[in-house]
Design a protein around this motif. Structure first.
Motif, PDB file in Angstrom:
ATOM      1  N   ARG A   1      -3.998   7.965   2.201  1.00  0.00           N
ATOM      2  CA  ARG A   1      -3.275   7.268   1.141  1.00  0.00           C
ATOM      3  C   ARG A   1      -4.275   6.940   0.038  1.00  0.00           C
ATOM      4  O   ARG A   1      -5.203   6.165   0.236  1.00  0.00           O
ATOM      5  CB  ARG A   1      -2.624   5.991   1.660  1.00  0.00           C
ATOM      6  N   LEU A   2      -4.069   7.530  -1.152  1.00  0.00           N
ATOM      7  CA  LEU A   2      -5.013   7.378  -2.249  1.00  0.00           C
ATOM      8  C   LEU A   2      -4.285   7.029  -3.543  1.00  0.00           C
ATOM      9  O   LEU A   2      -3.064   7.151  -3.652  1.00  0.00           O
ATOM     10  CB  LEU A   2      -5.804   8.675  -2.449  1.00  0.00           C
TER      11      LEU A   2
ATOM     12  N   CYS B   1       0.674   7.471  -9.317  1.00  0.00           N
ATOM     13  CA  CYS B   1       0.801   6.079  -8.875  1.00  0.00           C
ATOM     14  C   CYS B   1       0.795   5.136 -10.078  1.00  0.00           C
ATOM     15  O   CYS B   1       0.143   5.403 -11.093  1.00  0.00           O
ATOM     16  CB  CYS B   1      -0.347   5.712  -7.937  1.00  0.00           C
ATOM     17  N   ARG B   2       1.476   4.031  -9.917  1.00  0.00           N
ATOM     18  CA  ARG B   2       1.651   3.069 -11.010  1.00  0.00           C
ATOM     19  C   ARG B   2       0.323   2.621 -11.609  1.00  0.00           C
ATOM     20  O   ARG B   2       0.149   2.607 -12.828  1.00  0.00           O
ATOM     21  CB  ARG B   2       2.428   1.860 -10.481  1.00  0.00           C
ATOM     22  N   PHE B   3      -0.637   2.246 -10.777  1.00  0.00           N
ATOM     23  CA  PHE B   3      -1.857   1.621 -11.286  1.00  0.00           C
ATOM     24  C   PHE B   3      -2.888   2.625 -11.797  1.00  0.00           C
ATOM     25  O   PHE B   3      -3.920   2.226 -12.316  1.00  0.00           O
ATOM     26  CB  PHE B   3      -2.479   0.739 -10.200  1.00  0.00           C
ATOM     27  N   TRP B   4      -2.623   3.902 -11.661  1.00  0.00           N
ATOM     28  CA  TRP B   4      -3.560   4.903 -12.176  1.00  0.00           C
ATOM     29  C   TRP B   4      -3.680   4.790 -13.701  1.00  0.00           C
ATOM     30  O   TRP B   4      -4.764   4.858 -14.267  1.00  0.00           O
ATOM     31  CB  TRP B   4      -3.094   6.296 -11.797  1.00  0.00           C
TER      32      TRP B   4
ATOM     33  N   LEU C   1       0.821  -1.206   0.000  1.00  0.00           N
ATOM     34  CA  LEU C   1       0.000   0.000   0.000  1.00  0.00           C
ATOM     35  C   LEU C   1       0.859   1.262   0.000  1.00  0.00           C
ATOM     36  O   LEU C   1       0.540   2.242  -0.684  1.00  0.00           O
ATOM     37  CB  LEU C   1      -0.938  -0.004   1.206  1.00  0.00           C
ATOM     38  N   GLU C   2       1.927   1.244   0.761  1.00  0.00           N
ATOM     39  CA  GLU C   2       2.798   2.421   0.797  1.00  0.00           C
ATOM     40  C   GLU C   2       3.486   2.655  -0.544  1.00  0.00           C
ATOM     41  O   GLU C   2       3.724   3.797  -0.947  1.00  0.00           O
ATOM     42  CB  GLU C   2       3.823   2.265   1.905  1.00  0.00           C
ATOM     43  N   LYS C   3       3.777   1.579  -1.252  1.00  0.00           N
ATOM     44  CA  LYS C   3       4.464   1.683  -2.534  1.00  0.00           C
ATOM     45  C   LYS C   3       3.528   2.143  -3.650  1.00  0.00           C
ATOM     46  O   LYS C   3       3.965   2.815  -4.594  1.00  0.00           O
ATOM     47  CB  LYS C   3       5.077   0.327  -2.898  1.00  0.00           C
TER      48      LYS C   3
END
Length: 264
Positions: free
Chosen positions: A72-73, A78-81, A53-55
């Protein structure tokens, strides 16, 4: 195969219902599934889940209605966006978006702490946990968050840490239609995604109010299954908030969100 990024999926989510139940997509998910598919006391967080989650999320405290709350959003950084949704290994992370109904509820509780002060509060469909966090910040005596996605429960623990709060209890079973504790206040945002769910919520909340005299607050930006439902005849508007530009962009141009008091 259709490649669909989270930016598009977020927009789709505001128009139709999605299942938020965690899915095992490969063998590596198994230990985390077993760890979080249960009631969570808030005292333990699996190190592997914490690292994941932090990554793959970003700490945010701006661009929404509650800059007092750090979360944390999932963001464009972020990678998966931008990646296809199927690559998220633990099921669709709808908890990683700060939905407008929840934003309005959290803002209302922060601005009106007397609503929750010394109260027992259930946050239904808690997602990132922001509304439950707002209840704690406003002096609630006891807060329980409910979300059927166990990873949401893990994310809520991290969000409590970010805001220097003792973690609240998280329940991951589906509470709708069940008998639960006598709550002073039930809060829920962005839950009216389908006609069937709207009907179930309507009756379940009505039973609580009639049995326990529970107060119910609903946050919603004007989703079709909410504004067209018969529950509208039993709602009192208590507050309305203009959404930030970034929230508008990710929610089909919705410009505001409303907090309602359900009074059957």
């Amino acid at each position: 195969m259709i490649f669909i990024g989270w930016r598009r999926l977020i927009r789709l989510c505001s128009r139709r219902i999605f299942s938020t139940r965690l899915k095992q997509k490969d063998g590596s998910s198994c230990s985390l599934w077993k760890c979080y598919h249960q009631k969570t006391s808030g005292s333990l967080l699996d190190p592997e889940m914490r690292l994941f989650l932090e990554k793959n999320t970003e700490v945010i405290s701006s661009g929404n209605l509650t800059p007092e709350i750090r979360l944390r959003l999932l963001t464009p950084r972020c990678r998966f966006w931008h990646d296809k949704a199927a690559l998220w290994p633990y099921g669709d992370p709808y908890w990683a978006i700060y939905w407008p109904g929840g934003q309005g509820l959290a803002r209302y509780l922060l601005d009106n702490p007397e609503v929750v002060r010394e109260k027992r509060v259930l946050d239904l469909g808690s997602g990132c946990g922001a509304t439950a966090i707002a209840a704690m910040m406003s002096g609630a005596s006891h807060v329980v968050a409910n979300d059927i996605d166990p990873v949401a429960g893990a994310a809520m623990l991290l969000n409590c840490e970010l805001n220097n709060l003792n973690p609240f209890r998280v329940l991951t079973e589906n509470l709708i239609g069940t008998e639960v504790d006598n709550w002073d206040l039930i809060i829920l945002g962005d839950m009216f995604y389908s006609e069937a769910l709207a009907d179930s919520l309507h009756q379940w909340l009505k039973n609580h109010i009639q049995t326990h005299r529970t107060k119910v607050l609903i946050g919603d930006p004007g989703r079709p299954y909410f504004v067209c439902h018969k529950i509208q005849k039993q709602l009192l508007k208590v507050s309305e908030y203009d959404l930030t530009k970034s929230t508008q962009q990710e929610n089909n141009g919705s410009t505001s969100t409303v907090v309602w008091h359900y009074q059957p």
